[in-house]
Design an enzyme around this catalytic site. Structure first.
Site, PDB file in Angstrom:
ATOM      1  N   ALA A  83       0.857  -1.175   0.000  1.00  0.00           N
ATOM      2  CA  ALA A  83       0.000   0.000   0.000  1.00  0.00           C
ATOM      3  C   ALA A  83       0.899   1.232   0.000  1.00  0.00           C
ATOM      4  O   ALA A  83       2.039   1.179   0.489  1.00  0.00           O
ATOM      5  CB  ALA A  83      -0.882  -0.001   1.239  1.00  0.00           C
ATOM      6  N   GLY A 141       0.531  -5.291   0.525  1.00  0.00           N
ATOM      7  CA  GLY A 141      -0.602  -5.412  -0.406  1.00  0.00           C
ATOM      8  C   GLY A 141      -0.215  -6.060  -1.737  1.00  0.00           C
ATOM      9  O   GLY A 141      -1.067  -6.617  -2.431  1.00  0.00           O
ATOM     10  N   GLU A 176      -0.313  -9.667  -1.104  1.00  0.00           N
ATOM     11  CA  GLU A 176      -1.730  -9.994  -0.888  1.00  0.00           C
ATOM     12  C   GLU A 176      -2.487 -10.063  -2.220  1.00  0.00           C
ATOM     13  O   GLU A 176      -3.346 -10.913  -2.417  1.00  0.00           O
ATOM     14  CB  GLU A 176      -2.348  -8.963   0.072  1.00  0.00           C
ATOM     15  CG  GLU A 176      -1.757  -9.120   1.472  1.00  0.00           C
ATOM     16  CD  GLU A 176      -2.164  -8.018   2.434  1.00  0.00           C
ATOM     17  OE1 GLU A 176      -1.908  -6.836   2.112  1.00  0.00           O
ATOM     18  OE2 GLU A 176      -2.732  -8.315   3.486  1.00  0.00           O
ATOM     19  N   GLU A 187       4.362  -5.432   7.118  1.00  0.00           N
ATOM     20  CA  GLU A 187       3.551  -4.434   7.835  1.00  0.00           C
ATOM     21  C   GLU A 187       3.952  -4.278   9.301  1.00  0.00           C
ATOM     22  O   GLU A 187       3.872  -3.178   9.855  1.00  0.00           O
ATOM     23  CB  GLU A 187       2.056  -4.809   7.758  1.00  0.00           C
ATOM     24  CG  GLU A 187       1.414  -4.566   6.399  1.00  0.00           C
ATOM     25  CD  GLU A 187       1.547  -5.726   5.427  1.00  0.00           C
ATOM     26  OE1 GLU A 187       2.382  -6.620   5.667  1.00  0.00           O
ATOM     27  OE2 GLU A 187       0.811  -5.734   4.424  1.00  0.00           O
TER      28      GLU A 187
HETATM   29  N1  CO8 Z   1       4.550   3.340  -0.527  1.00  0.00           N
HETATM   30  C1  CO8 Z   1       4.945   4.534  -0.979  1.00  0.00           C
HETATM   31  N2  CO8 Z   1       6.140   4.738  -1.579  1.00  0.00           N
HETATM   32  C2  CO8 Z   1       6.949   3.675  -1.716  1.00  0.00           C
HETATM   33  C3  CO8 Z   1       6.588   2.395  -1.258  1.00  0.00           C
HETATM   34  C4  CO8 Z   1       5.328   2.247  -0.653  1.00  0.00           C
HETATM   35  N3  CO8 Z   1       4.877   1.064  -0.216  1.00  0.00           N
HETATM   36  N4  CO8 Z   1       7.607   1.554  -1.522  1.00  0.00           N
HETATM   37  C5  CO8 Z   1       8.559   2.293  -2.123  1.00  0.00           C
HETATM   38  N5  CO8 Z   1       8.169   3.565  -2.245  1.00  0.00           N
HETATM   39  C6  CO8 Z   1       8.915   4.677  -2.860  1.00  0.00           C
HETATM   40  C7  CO8 Z   1      10.065   5.127  -1.968  1.00  0.00           C
HETATM   41  O1  CO8 Z   1       9.615   6.025  -0.989  1.00  0.00           O
HETATM   42  C8  CO8 Z   1      10.983   5.778  -3.014  1.00  0.00           C
HETATM   43  O2  CO8 Z   1      10.469   7.039  -3.305  1.00  0.00           O
HETATM   44  P1  CO8 Z   1      11.538   8.300  -3.440  1.00  0.00           P
HETATM   45  O3  CO8 Z   1      12.360   7.923  -4.648  1.00  0.00           O
HETATM   46  O4  CO8 Z   1      10.635   9.476  -3.672  1.00  0.00           O
HETATM   47  O5  CO8 Z   1      12.324   8.323  -2.195  1.00  0.00           O
HETATM   48  C9  CO8 Z   1      10.771   4.918  -4.259  1.00  0.00           C
HETATM   49  O6  CO8 Z   1       9.541   4.224  -4.041  1.00  0.00           O
HETATM   50  C10 CO8 Z   1      11.872   3.873  -4.443  1.00  0.00           C
HETATM   51  O7  CO8 Z   1      11.970   3.134  -3.249  1.00  0.00           O
HETATM   52  P2  CO8 Z   1      13.364   2.951  -2.441  1.00  0.00           P
HETATM   53  O8  CO8 Z   1      14.280   4.082  -2.717  1.00  0.00           O
HETATM   54  O9  CO8 Z   1      13.034   2.661  -1.022  1.00  0.00           O
HETATM   55  O10 CO8 Z   1      13.920   1.644  -3.187  1.00  0.00           O
HETATM   56  P3  CO8 Z   1      14.865   0.529  -2.570  1.00  0.00           P
HETATM   57  O11 CO8 Z   1      15.286  -0.347  -3.697  1.00  0.00           O
HETATM   58  O12 CO8 Z   1      15.952   1.130  -1.740  1.00  0.00           O
HETATM   59  O13 CO8 Z   1      13.923  -0.320  -1.585  1.00  0.00           O
HETATM   60  C11 CO8 Z   1      11.911  -1.501  -0.943  1.00  0.00           C
HETATM   61  C12 CO8 Z   1      12.835  -1.023  -2.081  1.00  0.00           C
HETATM   62  C13 CO8 Z   1      12.638  -2.534  -0.079  1.00  0.00           C
HETATM   63  C14 CO8 Z   1      10.703  -2.126  -1.583  1.00  0.00           C
HETATM   64  C15 CO8 Z   1      11.527  -0.297  -0.056  1.00  0.00           C
HETATM   65  O14 CO8 Z   1      11.072   0.758  -0.900  1.00  0.00           O
HETATM   66  C16 CO8 Z   1      10.455  -0.600   0.933  1.00  0.00           C
HETATM   67  O15 CO8 Z   1      10.733  -1.194   1.968  1.00  0.00           O
HETATM   68  N6  CO8 Z   1       9.213  -0.169   0.646  1.00  0.00           N
HETATM   69  C17 CO8 Z   1       8.081  -0.334   1.549  1.00  0.00           C
HETATM   70  C18 CO8 Z   1       7.582  -1.770   1.562  1.00  0.00           C
HETATM   71  C19 CO8 Z   1       6.476  -1.924   2.559  1.00  0.00           C
HETATM   72  O16 CO8 Z   1       6.633  -1.716   3.741  1.00  0.00           O
HETATM   73  N7  CO8 Z   1       5.308  -2.355   2.065  1.00  0.00           N
HETATM   74  C20 CO8 Z   1       4.126  -2.567   2.895  1.00  0.00           C
HETATM   75  C21 CO8 Z   1       3.258  -1.373   2.880  1.00  0.00           C
HETATM   76  S1  CO8 Z   1       1.891  -1.520   3.997  1.00  0.00           S
HETATM   77  C22 CO8 Z   1       0.777  -2.476   3.174  1.00  0.00           C
HETATM   78  O17 CO8 Z   1       0.993  -2.916   2.070  1.00  0.00           O
HETATM   79  C23 CO8 Z   1      -0.496  -2.746   3.866  1.00  0.00           C
HETATM   80  C24 CO8 Z   1      -1.567  -3.312   2.922  1.00  0.00           C
HETATM   81  C25 CO8 Z   1      -2.898  -3.310   3.585  1.00  0.00           C
HETATM   82  C26 CO8 Z   1      -3.395  -1.926   3.831  1.00  0.00           C
HETATM   83  C27 CO8 Z   1      -4.651  -1.846   4.634  1.00  0.00           C
HETATM   84  C28 CO8 Z   1      -4.868  -0.424   5.019  1.00  0.00           C
HETATM   85  C29 CO8 Z   1      -5.716  -0.064   6.078  1.00  0.00           C
END
Ligand code: CO8
Length: 263
Positions: free
Chosen positions: A66, A111, A114, A134
């Protein structure tokens, strides 16, 4: 219909939805989910579409979860609304009568995992990473991960993944039964399309029945599930595809399924 956050194509009966927010690794926000919902409605209405493929834009990510920026602004009520909407849309995906293949081409986190788990099966590229991180954000999976993951890989492995937030590579995901096939990044879509085309050549009635019976049977006891299979088997036998498939075998020719649903 014009889409911004997804791409939607149909070619030879195979629909492809590509999650298309590569700057944020295809993170799911409300706007993308809305477009996905509309595309799924179009697919459900279109009798000519035989298989759906899901993938992510770019070379790095299927869906990185998400959109954390949007998520961070939610209060409890908004979170409930977002999770409910996500469940409805992912439920709609799971309930499509046609087979759905997830072509996971990179990160499938939160997500993203999922979404892939709600498809019928997953092919992944060697660089794919799966996880439900998460817990690291102080929340829990909210689009069905706590329920679908243990049903697919077993309760204890799912607990370890969800409690630690660990990411697992494609090879490990295949070993634990989450992924059917691991391909090189270059051949992933080719392999997925090959399997999709093979499926698309089968009878529509029997495909629909097989999917519905497997899904419905998983939620009930074995005796009831076998009853569901018996009824669906009888319905298949009454259709044109069963006549064509059995005649083709006896006449030593390839079946030419017309894909007509039972009247
Ligand atoms: N949301 C928003 N932006 C994101 C996300 C995300 N999930 N993942 C990556 N991005 C963005 C980064 O902020 C970055 O943006 P910017 O260039 O502006 O800084 C860009 O994408 C590239 O990402 P990274 O620089 O971090 O790239 P890396 O190769 O260093 O890392 C990763 C990649 C490991 C995937 C890392 O980006 C990461 O850990 N991302 C988050 C993953 C995460 O925690 N996902 C779970 C999210 S919560 C969820 O999915 C809940 C679902 C159910 C929701 C129910 C709601 C009530």
């Amino acid at each position: 219909m014009k889409y911004n956050d997804i791409m939607f194509q149909v070619e030879e009966g195979i629909a492809t939805i590509t999650f298309n927010r590569p700057k944020v690794l295809n993170a799911l926000n409300s706007a993308l989910l809305q477009e996905l919902s509309q595309a799924l409605d179009k697919i459900a209405e279109n009798e000519d579409i035989r298989v759906l493929v899901l993938t992510g834009a770019g070379e790095k990510s299927f869906i990185a979860g998400a959109d954390i920026k949007e998520l961070s602004s939610f209060n409890a009520l908004q979170a409930k609304e977002f999770a409910t909407r996500g469940h409805l849309i992912i439920g709609k995906l799971q309930e499509l009568t046609i087979p759905v293949i997830a072509a996971v081409n990179g990160f499938a986190l939160g997500g993203g995992s999922e979404m892939a788990l709600a498809s019928d099966f997953i092919y992944a590229s060697e660089n794919a990473m799966f996880g439900l991180p998460e817990i690291t954000l102080g929340i829990i999976p909210g689009f069905g991960g706590t329920q679908r993951l243990p049903r697919i890989i077993g309760k204890n492995m799912a607990k370890e993944m969800i409690f630690t937030g660990m990411m697992i590579p494609a090879a490990k995901a295949q070993e634990i039964g989450m992924v059917n096939k691991v391909c090189s990044q270059e051949t992933l879509m080719e392999e997925v399309k090959k399997t999709a085309a093979k499926i698309a050549s089968k009878g529509k009635v029997s495909l629909r029945a097989a999917k519905q019976v497997i899904n419905a049977g998983m939620n009930v006891d074995l005796y009831s599930a076998c009853g569901i299979e018996i009824d669906a088997f009888a319905i298949c036998m009454s259709g044109e595809d069963a006549k064509e498939g059995t005649s083709a075998f006896l006449e030593k020719r390839k079946a030419d399924f017309k894909g007509k649903l039972n009247e």
